[in-house]
Design a protein around this motif. Sequence first.
Motif, PDB file in Angstrom:
ATOM      1  N   UNK A 183       0.816  -1.210   0.000  1.00 31.23           N
ATOM      2  CA  UNK A 183       0.000   0.000   0.000  1.00 31.23           C
ATOM      3  C   UNK A 183       0.852   1.263   0.000  1.00 31.23           C
ATOM      4  N   UNK A 184       2.016   1.201   0.638  1.00 33.82           N
ATOM      5  CA  UNK A 184       2.892   2.373   0.637  1.00 33.82           C
ATOM      6  C   UNK A 184       3.297   2.748  -0.779  1.00 33.82           C
ATOM      7  N   UNK A 185       3.559   1.761  -1.610  1.00 33.85           N
ATOM      8  CA  UNK A 185       3.921   1.993  -3.025  1.00 33.85           C
ATOM      9  C   UNK A 185       2.809   2.773  -3.722  1.00 33.85           C
ATOM     10  N   UNK A 186       1.558   2.325  -3.548  1.00 37.81           N
ATOM     11  CA  UNK A 186       0.424   3.006  -4.192  1.00 37.81           C
ATOM     12  C   UNK A 186       0.214   4.400  -3.612  1.00 37.81           C
ATOM     13  N   UNK A 187       0.371   4.529  -2.317  1.00 43.45           N
ATOM     14  CA  UNK A 187       0.189   5.839  -1.690  1.00 43.45           C
ATOM     15  C   UNK A 187       1.215   6.842  -2.215  1.00 43.45           C
ATOM     16  N   UNK A 188       2.459   6.412  -2.302  1.00 45.98           N
ATOM     17  CA  UNK A 188       3.511   7.318  -2.759  1.00 45.98           C
ATOM     18  C   UNK A 188       3.265   7.737  -4.208  1.00 45.98           C
ATOM     19  N   UNK A 189       2.961   6.782  -5.061  1.00 40.23           N
ATOM     20  CA  UNK A 189       2.813   7.093  -6.486  1.00 40.23           C
ATOM     21  C   UNK A 189       1.530   7.851  -6.794  1.00 40.23           C
ATOM     22  N   UNK A 190       0.469   7.503  -6.123  1.00 39.05           N
ATOM     23  CA  UNK A 190      -0.829   8.081  -6.474  1.00 39.05           C
ATOM     24  C   UNK A 190      -1.164   9.353  -5.719  1.00 39.05           C
ATOM     25  N   UNK A 191      -0.656   9.487  -4.501  1.00 42.29           N
ATOM     26  CA  UNK A 191      -1.079  10.597  -3.651  1.00 42.29           C
ATOM     27  C   UNK A 191      -0.060  11.726  -3.538  1.00 42.29           C
ATOM     28  N   UNK A 192       1.169  11.500  -3.969  1.00 46.58           N
ATOM     29  CA  UNK A 192       2.142  12.588  -3.962  1.00 46.58           C
ATOM     30  C   UNK A 192       1.701  13.644  -4.971  1.00 46.58           C
ATOM     31  N   UNK A 193       1.638  14.896  -4.587  1.00 46.75           N
ATOM     32  CA  UNK A 193       1.184  15.944  -5.521  1.00 46.75           C
ATOM     33  C   UNK A 193       2.041  15.978  -6.784  1.00 46.75           C
ATOM     34  N   UNK A 194       1.365  16.307  -7.890  1.00 45.72           N
ATOM     35  CA  UNK A 194       2.063  16.441  -9.160  1.00 45.72           C
ATOM     36  C   UNK A 194       1.813  15.315 -10.140  1.00 45.72           C
ATOM     37  N   UNK A 195       1.041  14.327  -9.731  1.00 47.85           N
ATOM     38  CA  UNK A 195       0.770  13.229 -10.658  1.00 47.85           C
ATOM     39  C   UNK A 195       0.004  13.733 -11.877  1.00 47.85           C
ATOM     40  N   UNK A 196       0.419  13.273 -13.053  1.00 44.46           N
ATOM     41  CA  UNK A 196      -0.286  13.566 -14.294  1.00 44.46           C
ATOM     42  C   UNK A 196      -0.933  12.275 -14.784  1.00 44.46           C
ATOM     43  N   UNK A 197      -2.205  12.336 -15.151  1.00 47.60           N
ATOM     44  CA  UNK A 197      -2.884  11.148 -15.635  1.00 47.60           C
ATOM     45  C   UNK A 197      -3.503  10.337 -14.516  1.00 47.60           C
ATOM     46  N   UNK A 198      -4.079   9.185 -14.855  1.00 48.80           N
ATOM     47  CA  UNK A 198      -4.791   8.378 -13.867  1.00 48.80           C
ATOM     48  C   UNK A 198      -3.839   7.726 -12.874  1.00 48.80           C
ATOM     49  N   UNK A 199      -4.355   7.341 -11.710  1.00 50.75           N
ATOM     50  CA  UNK A 199      -3.528   6.613 -10.744  1.00 50.75           C
ATOM     51  C   UNK A 199      -3.206   5.219 -11.270  1.00 50.75           C
ATOM     52  N   UNK A 200      -2.184   4.628 -10.714  1.00 53.06           N
ATOM     53  CA  UNK A 200      -1.910   3.228 -11.026  1.00 53.06           C
ATOM     54  C   UNK A 200      -2.695   2.370 -10.054  1.00 53.06           C
ATOM     55  N   UNK A 201      -3.314   1.329 -10.571  1.00 56.72           N
ATOM     56  CA  UNK A 201      -4.168   0.469  -9.768  1.00 56.72           C
ATOM     57  C   UNK A 201      -3.547  -0.911  -9.626  1.00 56.72           C
ATOM     58  N   UNK A 202      -4.140  -1.718  -8.785  1.00 55.57           N
ATOM     59  CA  UNK A 202      -3.603  -3.062  -8.563  1.00 55.57           C
ATOM     60  C   UNK A 202      -3.747  -3.888  -9.846  1.00 55.57           C
ATOM     61  N   UNK A 203      -2.806  -4.818 -10.066  1.00 51.21           N
ATOM     62  CA  UNK A 203      -2.778  -5.522 -11.355  1.00 51.21           C
ATOM     63  C   UNK A 203      -3.870  -6.554 -11.498  1.00 51.21           C
ATOM     64  N   UNK A 204      -4.192  -6.845 -12.736  1.00 54.21           N
ATOM     65  CA  UNK A 204      -5.080  -7.959 -13.068  1.00 54.21           C
ATOM     66  C   UNK A 204      -4.469  -9.238 -12.490  1.00 54.21           C
ATOM     67  N   UNK A 205      -5.233 -10.033 -11.771  1.00 52.54           N
ATOM     68  CA  UNK A 205      -4.663 -11.258 -11.194  1.00 52.54           C
ATOM     69  C   UNK A 205      -4.294 -12.314 -12.233  1.00 52.54           C
ATOM     70  N   UNK A 206      -4.795 -12.156 -13.451  1.00 51.43           N
ATOM     71  CA  UNK A 206      -4.492 -13.097 -14.527  1.00 51.43           C
ATOM     72  C   UNK A 206      -3.308 -12.548 -15.326  1.00 51.43           C
TER      73      UNK A 206
END
Length: 300
Positions: free
Chosen positions: A134-157
């Motif tokens: 979760x820390x990985x997602x928090x850092x990448x998605x919530x740090x100000x300055x992100x351009x474009x959509x957030x990265x989400x958890x991967x397809x399990x397949x």
Amino acid sequence: MDQTTIAWPRKTRELHNHHMDSTAWNDFRFRDDDVIVGTYGKSGTTWTQQIVGQLVFKGATDVPIHEISPWWDMRVIPPQARQAVEAQTHRRIIKTHLPVDALLFSPKAKYLYVGRDGRDVLWSLYNHHANANQLWYDVLNDTPGRVGPPIERPDPDIRRYFRTWLEQDGQPFWSFWDNISSWWAVRQLPNVKLVHFARLKADLAGEMREIADFLDIDIPDAQWPKVVEHCTFDYMKAHAEEMAPMGGRVFEGGAKTFINKGVNGRWHDVLSPAESLAYERMAVEKLGPDCARWLMTGEE
């Protein structure tokens, strides 16, 4: 090659997403002996950084490569990490995942670009993505300055993950083909050397000799076995905290998850023949036959 007549690469675009911000290079102050390690990602980047670090530091055992060699275009690098690089007095080693046309290019620096078959890249990328915490997602998605959509958890397949990555030009990350083709196009420049994951696997010591020659680094014969040993997968796995971003804190299982298996071919028994062929055909279409062959085999 007469350097006065070379058409050196020029930056023509910026790339922004949840991971990267190419503008970080725009005011980078190059030194003439800088070493830039470039890849698409999961192609042997950390391995090559470790190789260069061991060559620069002559086999030292206390080289935290993830600290001294940051991913410069990663948008969430804290200012103090950039300041630390600027303060370094040793030969600097910088990492990039940008294509050439989004990178500020110096005629004086040395560039190592590392390639790997895209199917192997994808398998390693999936392990990286699936084990992010979760820390990985928090850092990448919530740090100000992100351009474009957030990265989400991967397809399990993983097969669907592969098809999405292939058919949607690198999603959820960035274009594989743009990255490879841009570096292939500049491979003849005197300060660019192509490195390949498969060749490192086949002859680590021999490939390291070539890299040392390219970087004008002389290692005394007595120190050479130790330098090579420190670049083996077993050594890197045992010292994973020195290799992994943030010491591995952003991955389930820690740093040893980041330094995963270091092998090729895991896709063979998972992808269907049609899926594998689709990749091979796209590689030729996007890269041309010569580059596609190099990417698959390491042979130019």
